[in-house]
Design an enzyme around this catalytic site. Structure first.
Site: not given
Ligand code: NHR
Ligand code: GAR
Length: 192
Positions: A14, A94, A113, A145, A177
């Site tokens: 991305n 992540m 997401h 948020t 996409q």
């Molecule tokens: N932070 C907030 N406060 N709000 C959101 O909407 C966020 C965010 C941080 C990241 C991306 C998100 C996604 O699109 C994102 C949105 C990581 C996790 C998670 O559980 C969940 C959602 C997203 C990103 N992470 C674990 C943790 O303990 C670690 C997982 C790993 O390292 O593989 O942080 O999905």
């Molecule tokens: C993408 O599919 C993105 O939407 C998702 O991880 C992939 C990252 O690909 N994001 C999450 O799941 C956030 N928690 P990229 O590193 O090649 O952009």
């Protein structure tokens, strides 16, 4: 000049799509937009060498070097603020961010997401969409948020779920996409 900082953890496709669109559509010349830095929380993120190959400045901040989420986020904010960004873009980043981080960048923090939010926030959305029997899936660009994956929606794309899909084949279809809607959503937000 309006600066964009992109945060990654993985392959960075991305990030690359945003950088390529910025270049192709001359965002810098037309809108004064430039990608100031790409920051990863993982040393092994494939997106780091990819960003370098695209001529972007990169930075590494391993979350494991910090004792708490608060300490990591404080250090991350300091690195980000070196660039005084107009926009902070999560692109496959992540780590869940603290409320202190989210409120600092309120209104200028975006995420993509890989689900049709509000369905399947959090981890493993593709497998969960398959398990639920969804016939369509997709991706959502949203403002970040404090509540995970719940901010205002800026853009969505829909793809079909096909008969023999696995989480990986569905993820790959969704990702194509993502590469279209994320650069578009950023341009729309920043060209105003
Ligand atoms: N932070 C907030 N406060 N709000 C959101 O909407 C966020 C965010 C941080 C990241 C991306 C998100 C996604 O699109 C994102 C949105 C990581 C996790 C998670 O559980 C969940 C959602 C997203 C990103 N992470 C674990 C943790 O303990 C670690 C997982 C790993 O390292 O593989 O942080 O999905
Ligand atoms: C993408 O599919 C993105 O939407 C998702 O991880 C992939 C990252 O690909 N994001 C999450 O799941 C956030 N928690 P990229 O590193 O090649 O952009």
């Amino acid at each position: 000049m309006k600066n964009i900082v992109i945060l990654i953890s993985g392959s960075g496709s991305n990030m690359a799509a945003i950088a390529q669109t910025a270049h192709k559509e001359a965002w810098q010349e037309k809108f004064g937009l430039r990608i100031a830095a790409v920051i990863s929380n993982r040393a092994d993120a494939q997106g780091l060498p990819l960003a370098k190959s695209l001529g972007l400045a990169t930075d590494l901040l391993p979350h494991r070097d910090f004792a708490s989420r608060e300490a990591f986020d404080a250090a991350l904010m300091a690195r980000i603020d070196l660039h005084a960004p107009q926009l902070v873009v999560l692109a496959g980043f992540m780590r869940i961010l603290t409320s202190g981080f989210v409120s600092r960048y309120a209104g200028r923090l975006l995420n993509i997401h890989p689900s049709l939010l509000p369905a399947f926030p959090g981890l493993h959305p593709h497998q969960r969409a398959l398990d639920a029997g969804c016939t369509v899936a997709g991706a959502t660009v949203h403002q970040v948020t404090v509540e995970l994956d719940h901010g205002p929606i800026l853009a969505q794309a829909v793809v079909p779920v096909l008969a023999h899909d696995t989480a990986d084949t569905l993820a790959a279809r969704v990702l194509t996409q993502e590469h279209l809607i994320y650069p578009q959503a950023i341009a729309k937000l920043l060209q105003k």
